[in-house]
Design a protein around this motif. Structure first.
Motif, PDB file in Angstrom:
ATOM      1  N   ARG A  49       0.810  -1.226   0.000  1.00 44.40           N
ATOM      2  CA  ARG A  49       0.000   0.000   0.000  1.00 44.40           C
ATOM      3  C   ARG A  49       0.843   1.276   0.000  1.00 44.40           C
ATOM      4  O   ARG A  49       0.495   2.250  -0.641  1.00 44.40           O
ATOM      5  N   SER A  50       1.934   1.279   0.780  1.00 48.24           N
ATOM      6  CA  SER A  50       2.758   2.490   0.833  1.00 48.24           C
ATOM      7  C   SER A  50       4.191   2.150   1.203  1.00 48.24           C
ATOM      8  O   SER A  50       4.459   1.140   1.847  1.00 48.24           O
ATOM      9  N   VAL A  51       5.081   3.032   0.764  1.00 56.52           N
ATOM     10  CA  VAL A  51       6.495   2.932   1.081  1.00 56.52           C
ATOM     11  C   VAL A  51       6.907   4.314   1.582  1.00 56.52           C
ATOM     12  O   VAL A  51       6.651   5.317   0.911  1.00 56.52           O
ATOM     13  N   ARG A  52       7.515   4.352   2.759  1.00 52.93           N
ATOM     14  CA  ARG A  52       8.002   5.623   3.309  1.00 52.93           C
ATOM     15  C   ARG A  52       9.508   5.654   3.154  1.00 52.93           C
ATOM     16  O   ARG A  52      10.211   4.740   3.608  1.00 52.93           O
ATOM     17  N   ASP A  74       9.791  15.164  -6.792  1.00 56.59           N
ATOM     18  CA  ASP A  74       8.746  15.010  -7.813  1.00 56.59           C
ATOM     19  C   ASP A  74       9.160  14.018  -8.890  1.00 56.59           C
ATOM     20  O   ASP A  74       8.352  13.215  -9.353  1.00 56.59           O
ATOM     21  N   ALA A  75      10.408  14.084  -9.304  1.00 54.25           N
ATOM     22  CA  ALA A  75      10.906  13.137 -10.312  1.00 54.25           C
ATOM     23  C   ALA A  75      10.919  11.726  -9.745  1.00 54.25           C
ATOM     24  O   ALA A  75      10.578  10.762 -10.436  1.00 54.25           O
ATOM     25  N   LEU A  76      11.288  11.588  -8.476  1.00 60.64           N
ATOM     26  CA  LEU A  76      11.297  10.272  -7.834  1.00 60.64           C
ATOM     27  C   LEU A  76       9.877   9.708  -7.763  1.00 60.64           C
ATOM     28  O   LEU A  76       9.665   8.527  -8.031  1.00 60.64           O
ATOM     29  N   ALA A  77       8.905  10.532  -7.423  1.00 60.55           N
ATOM     30  CA  ALA A  77       7.516  10.075  -7.343  1.00 60.55           C
ATOM     31  C   ALA A  77       7.038   9.570  -8.702  1.00 60.55           C
ATOM     32  O   ALA A  77       6.391   8.518  -8.794  1.00 60.55           O
ATOM     33  N   THR A 137       7.611  10.513   0.991  1.00 60.95           N
ATOM     34  CA  THR A 137       9.002  10.893   1.226  1.00 60.95           C
ATOM     35  C   THR A 137       9.095  11.811   2.439  1.00 60.95           C
ATOM     36  O   THR A 137       8.258  12.679   2.645  1.00 60.95           O
ATOM     37  N   GLU A 138      10.103  11.567   3.226  1.00 61.94           N
ATOM     38  CA  GLU A 138      10.389  12.365   4.414  1.00 61.94           C
ATOM     39  C   GLU A 138      11.705  13.091   4.162  1.00 61.94           C
ATOM     40  O   GLU A 138      12.756  12.452   4.056  1.00 61.94           O
ATOM     41  N   ALA A 139      11.639  14.398   4.039  1.00 58.93           N
ATOM     42  CA  ALA A 139      12.829  15.195   3.751  1.00 58.93           C
ATOM     43  C   ALA A 139      13.695  15.348   4.999  1.00 58.93           C
ATOM     44  O   ALA A 139      13.187  15.534   6.106  1.00 58.93           O
ATOM     45  N   GLY A 174      21.659  14.927   5.816  1.00 58.40           N
ATOM     46  CA  GLY A 174      21.257  15.448   4.515  1.00 58.40           C
ATOM     47  C   GLY A 174      21.566  14.531   3.352  1.00 58.40           C
ATOM     48  O   GLY A 174      21.109  14.765   2.242  1.00 58.40           O
ATOM     49  N   ARG A 175      22.347  13.468   3.588  1.00 50.61           N
ATOM     50  CA  ARG A 175      22.674  12.538   2.504  1.00 50.61           C
ATOM     51  C   ARG A 175      21.859  11.245   2.590  1.00 50.61           C
ATOM     52  O   ARG A 175      22.056  10.332   1.797  1.00 50.61           O
ATOM     53  N   GLU A 176      20.919  11.174   3.528  1.00 51.68           N
ATOM     54  CA  GLU A 176      20.132   9.965   3.728  1.00 51.68           C
ATOM     55  C   GLU A 176      19.323   9.604   2.482  1.00 51.68           C
ATOM     56  O   GLU A 176      18.819  10.455   1.773  1.00 51.68           O
ATOM     57  N   LEU A 177      19.203   8.318   2.265  1.00 49.37           N
ATOM     58  CA  LEU A 177      18.340   7.781   1.219  1.00 49.37           C
ATOM     59  C   LEU A 177      18.058   6.343   1.617  1.00 49.37           C
ATOM     60  O   LEU A 177      18.834   5.438   1.328  1.00 49.37           O
ATOM     61  N   GLN A 178      16.963   6.156   2.370  1.00 53.10           N
ATOM     62  CA  GLN A 178      16.674   4.817   2.877  1.00 53.10           C
ATOM     63  C   GLN A 178      15.181   4.595   3.057  1.00 53.10           C
ATOM     64  O   GLN A 178      14.420   5.527   3.279  1.00 53.10           O
ATOM     65  N   ILE A 179      14.804   3.339   2.972  1.00 48.69           N
ATOM     66  CA  ILE A 179      13.424   2.945   3.198  1.00 48.69           C
ATOM     67  C   ILE A 179      13.208   2.919   4.705  1.00 48.69           C
ATOM     68  O   ILE A 179      13.930   2.231   5.427  1.00 48.69           O
ATOM     69  N   LEU A 180      12.201   3.655   5.170  1.00 45.36           N
ATOM     70  CA  LEU A 180      11.900   3.680   6.591  1.00 45.36           C
ATOM     71  C   LEU A 180      10.894   2.601   6.962  1.00 45.36           C
ATOM     72  O   LEU A 180      11.056   1.920   7.964  1.00 45.36           O
ATOM     73  N   ASP A 181       9.819   2.480   6.185  1.00 46.51           N
ATOM     74  CA  ASP A 181       8.869   1.410   6.429  1.00 46.51           C
ATOM     75  C   ASP A 181       7.994   1.169   5.204  1.00 46.51           C
ATOM     76  O   ASP A 181       7.973   1.965   4.273  1.00 46.51           O
ATOM     77  N   VAL A 182       7.311   0.020   5.257  1.00 44.56           N
ATOM     78  CA  VAL A 182       6.454  -0.427   4.164  1.00 44.56           C
ATOM     79  C   VAL A 182       5.154  -0.904   4.787  1.00 44.56           C
ATOM     80  O   VAL A 182       5.164  -1.554   5.829  1.00 44.56           O
ATOM     81  N   HIS A 183       4.031  -0.559   4.170  1.00 43.15           N
ATOM     82  CA  HIS A 183       2.742  -1.018   4.663  1.00 43.15           C
ATOM     83  C   HIS A 183       2.179  -2.035   3.682  1.00 43.15           C
ATOM     84  O   HIS A 183       1.929  -1.725   2.524  1.00 43.15           O
TER      85      HIS A 183
END
Length: 132
Positions: free
Chosen positions: A28-31, A43-46, A65-67, A104-113
């Protein structure tokens, strides 16, 4: 496009985790945590995420996405500041150029529903490499 490779990596990692879980019928969702300095345009990532999800278990999943703002610390005076974009890496207090990037360099999956309505699942893999 860098964002497409990031989106494909996210889809692959979530699909693998869903396969290991065994009973997932849909995602359902990926954070995703995205640092201001990660070189990713949200926006490009979405857009790329939606394309990458087509025909997979993630089709129709929402990307949240969480900035994470960029932050730095001056080594000589220990002052911390938001680096902004474009990044300001010289200390605004003392003018020092020896700085440590704190965030500021983070790029990771936090959770998945998963569709099954269970609790969000923590990622089971390392953060996505910026150099993919």
């Amino acid at each position: 496009m860098h964002e497409m490779s990031v989106a494909l990596a996210v889809v692959d990692q979530v699909a693998e985790a869903a396969e290991r879980a065994g009973d997932v019928t849909a995602v359902r969702s990926v954070r995703l945590q995205v640092g201001e300095l990660a070189g990713v345009v949200p926006d490009a990532l979405a857009f790329c995420f939606e394309v990458a999800c087509a025909g997979t278990l993630l089709e129709g999943a929402e990307l949240v996405t969480e900035a994470v703002p960029g932050r730095a610390r001056c080594t000589p005076c220990a002052h911390e500041w938001a680096v902004g974009m474009p990044p300001r890496l010289t200390c605004p207090l003392c003018g020092g150029t020896r700085t440590d990037l704190l965030a500021g360099r983070e790029l990771q999956i936090l959770d998945v529903h998963w569709e099954d309505g269970g609790p969000p699942h923590a990622p089971t893999r390392e953060p996505i490499s910026e150099e993919r």
